[in-house]
Design a protein around this motif. Structure first.
Motif, PDB file in Angstrom:
ATOM      1  N   ALA A 155       0.765  -1.242   0.069  1.00  0.00           N
ATOM      2  CA  ALA A 155       0.020  -0.028   0.112  1.00  0.00           C
ATOM      3  C   ALA A 155       0.736   1.451   0.010  1.00  0.00           C
ATOM      4  O   ALA A 155       0.598   2.345  -0.642  1.00  0.00           O
ATOM      5  CB  ALA A 155      -1.068  -0.067   1.245  1.00  0.00           C
ATOM      6  N   VAL A 156       1.916   1.186   0.728  1.00  0.00           N
ATOM      7  CA  VAL A 156       2.818   2.314   0.720  1.00  0.00           C
ATOM      8  C   VAL A 156       3.271   2.701  -0.494  1.00  0.00           C
ATOM      9  O   VAL A 156       3.294   3.637  -0.991  1.00  0.00           O
ATOM     10  CB  VAL A 156       4.167   1.934   1.765  1.00  0.00           C
ATOM     11  CG1 VAL A 156       5.028   3.421   1.586  1.00  0.00           C
ATOM     12  CG2 VAL A 156       3.340   2.108   3.090  1.00  0.00           C
ATOM     13  N   GLY A 180       0.912   3.922  -2.900  1.00  0.00           N
ATOM     14  CA  GLY A 180       0.645   5.340  -2.808  1.00  0.00           C
ATOM     15  C   GLY A 180       1.708   6.338  -3.495  1.00  0.00           C
ATOM     16  O   GLY A 180       1.552   7.217  -4.174  1.00  0.00           O
ATOM     17  N   VAL A 220       1.156   9.109   3.350  1.00  0.00           N
ATOM     18  CA  VAL A 220       0.569   7.761   3.298  1.00  0.00           C
ATOM     19  C   VAL A 220       1.570   6.590   4.385  1.00  0.00           C
ATOM     20  O   VAL A 220       1.028   5.911   4.790  1.00  0.00           O
ATOM     21  CB  VAL A 220       1.177   7.167   1.876  1.00  0.00           C
ATOM     22  CG1 VAL A 220       0.906   5.832   1.748  1.00  0.00           C
ATOM     23  CG2 VAL A 220       0.267   7.904   0.933  1.00  0.00           C
ATOM     24  N   VAL A 249       0.092   4.516   7.330  1.00  0.00           N
ATOM     25  CA  VAL A 249       0.240   3.138   7.516  1.00  0.00           C
ATOM     26  C   VAL A 249       0.869   2.833   9.001  1.00  0.00           C
ATOM     27  O   VAL A 249       0.298   1.924   9.579  1.00  0.00           O
ATOM     28  CB  VAL A 249       1.309   2.561   6.457  1.00  0.00           C
ATOM     29  CG1 VAL A 249       1.651   1.268   6.648  1.00  0.00           C
ATOM     30  CG2 VAL A 249       0.395   2.680   5.193  1.00  0.00           C
ATOM     31  N   VAL A 275      -6.097   0.277   6.333  1.00  0.00           N
ATOM     32  CA  VAL A 275      -5.035   0.825   5.793  1.00  0.00           C
ATOM     33  C   VAL A 275      -5.152   0.943   4.298  1.00  0.00           C
ATOM     34  O   VAL A 275      -5.057   2.043   3.717  1.00  0.00           O
ATOM     35  CB  VAL A 275      -3.639   0.069   5.990  1.00  0.00           C
ATOM     36  CG1 VAL A 275      -2.638   0.448   4.730  1.00  0.00           C
ATOM     37  CG2 VAL A 275      -3.145   0.454   7.365  1.00  0.00           C
ATOM     38  N   ASP A 335      -7.981   3.681   3.462  1.00  0.00           N
ATOM     39  CA  ASP A 335      -7.180   4.970   3.596  1.00  0.00           C
ATOM     40  C   ASP A 335      -6.349   5.490   2.749  1.00  0.00           C
ATOM     41  O   ASP A 335      -6.256   6.498   2.146  1.00  0.00           O
ATOM     42  CB  ASP A 335      -6.696   4.918   5.030  1.00  0.00           C
ATOM     43  CG  ASP A 335      -7.668   4.731   6.244  1.00  0.00           C
ATOM     44  OD1 ASP A 335      -9.042   5.036   5.799  1.00  0.00           O
ATOM     45  OD2 ASP A 335      -7.528   4.360   7.085  1.00  0.00           O
ATOM     46  N   VAL A 336      -5.340   4.508   2.223  1.00  0.00           N
ATOM     47  CA  VAL A 336      -4.360   5.081   1.308  1.00  0.00           C
ATOM     48  C   VAL A 336      -4.953   5.248   0.099  1.00  0.00           C
ATOM     49  O   VAL A 336      -4.781   6.150  -0.651  1.00  0.00           O
ATOM     50  CB  VAL A 336      -3.264   3.702   1.315  1.00  0.00           C
ATOM     51  CG1 VAL A 336      -2.522   3.950  -0.071  1.00  0.00           C
ATOM     52  CG2 VAL A 336      -2.469   3.677   2.394  1.00  0.00           C
ATOM     53  N   GLU A 337      -5.750   4.331  -0.578  1.00  0.00           N
ATOM     54  CA  GLU A 337      -6.482   4.523  -1.683  1.00  0.00           C
ATOM     55  C   GLU A 337      -7.347   6.093  -1.691  1.00  0.00           C
ATOM     56  O   GLU A 337      -7.088   6.685  -2.661  1.00  0.00           O
ATOM     57  CB  GLU A 337      -7.531   3.459  -2.041  1.00  0.00           C
ATOM     58  CG  GLU A 337      -8.076   3.807  -3.589  1.00  0.00           C
ATOM     59  CD  GLU A 337      -9.128   2.127  -3.846  1.00  0.00           C
ATOM     60  OE1 GLU A 337      -9.562   2.386  -4.931  1.00  0.00           O
ATOM     61  OE2 GLU A 337      -9.161   1.348  -2.944  1.00  0.00           O
ATOM     62  N   VAL A 384      -4.701   8.998  -1.451  1.00  0.00           N
ATOM     63  CA  VAL A 384      -3.925   9.139  -2.920  1.00  0.00           C
ATOM     64  C   VAL A 384      -4.840   9.587  -4.148  1.00  0.00           C
ATOM     65  O   VAL A 384      -4.426  10.442  -4.785  1.00  0.00           O
ATOM     66  CB  VAL A 384      -3.320   7.737  -3.433  1.00  0.00           C
ATOM     67  CG1 VAL A 384      -2.521   7.846  -4.726  1.00  0.00           C
ATOM     68  CG2 VAL A 384      -1.974   7.359  -2.303  1.00  0.00           C
TER      69      VAL A 384
END
Length: 271
Positions: A18-19, A22, A113, A117, A198, A201-203, A206
């Motif tokens: 995910a990191v 992003g 991001v 995380v 996570v 939230d990341v999606e 970004v």
């Protein structure tokens, strides 16, 4: 216990992915992003535009208010070139704050991001604030260079990349320790819920910010292309050739396309 640890390892890999997902959506900070690059370091301020390098010729180019100097010698230019140089100076002066702004937003998004995380996976505000302090250091680095109108070839070079990698390694360690602790204390399901959060939230973070950032980057490329066109219109010749401050280079996408074309050609020839 073995199954719990395996599940936690999968969750950790998801969070790490995910990191990178992003950060991969943010524009590349390379000067080649627009298909144009400069072999020079650049300083733009109220005193003019100064381009300099250690190797190659010319080593220094300076222009201000229609006057051109090459390797510390004032050059004779036409009235038309003087007008072009004034416009190039004005455009370069307007360009640098935009470059700095895009760099700041790109770095901020990446570190936001990372902090998100860490905050979600470890439930530690202290660890998240530590990441945010690294973000502040990176932004200060941008302000001290691009923010002052200075583009150095290594402004985002090896040391900058090493600093970011160090942060990622620290985050990896924090999340790994949290995952193992959750496994040993029977809280794997709770960590799984955090990993799911996570991803969402990341999606959301970004998608909300990268679209606007990409638009700014595209507009910036238009400004760089205009500078390149004005350079090409200069009548002045250095040692019988056009004066090159910006040059064509393969953009990341073009490089990928070229590699793909070679691979296809190789496969076809193998048939």
């Amino acid at each position: 216990m073995r199954h719990a640890i395996a599940a936690i390892a999968c969750l950790f890999l998801f969070a790490a992915g995910a990191v990178h997902a992003g950060s991969s959506k943010t524009p590349d900070l390379s000067s080649r992003e627009c298909g144009l690059s400069t072999p020079y370091n650049v300083q733009v301020d109220g005193g003019g535009v100064w381009l300099y390098r250690r190797e190659g010729v010319p080593k220094e180019i300076f222009f201000h208010d229609g006057t051109l100097s090459v390797d510390h010698r004032v050059q004779a230019v036409s009235d038309a070139d003087a007008r072009r140089l004034r416009r190039m100076e004005d455009d370069a002066r307007a360009l640098m704050p935009e470059v700095a702004g895009i760099a700041r937003e790109s770095v901020s998004l990446t570190f936001d991001v990372l902090a998100g995380v860490v905050r979600t996976m470890t439930e530690s505000e202290r660890k998240a604030r530590k990441v945010e302090r690294h973000r502040d250091d990176a932004l200060a680095h941008i302000d001290d260079s691009l923010g002052n109108g200075r583009w150095d070839q290594d402004v985002f070079g090896a040391q900058f990349e090493a600093d970011v990698e160090q942060v990622i390694e620290q985050i990896t360690g924090s999340i790994t320790r949290s995952a193992l602790w959750a496994a040993f204390t029977g809280r794997a399901e709770r960590l799984e819920e955090r990993a799911d959060r996570v991803g969402r939230d990341v999606e959301r973070l970004v998608d909300a910010r990268s679209t606007a950032l990409e638009r700014r980057a595209e507009a910036l490329c238009g400004q760089v292309a205009t500078l390149h066109e004005m350079q090409g219109a200069l009548e002045y010749r250095y040692q019988g050739a056009p004066l090159v401050m910006l040059e064509r280079s393969a953009s990341p996408a073009e490089s990928i396309d070229a590699t793909a074309s070679v691979d296809i050609a190789d496969r076809d020839s193998a048939k």
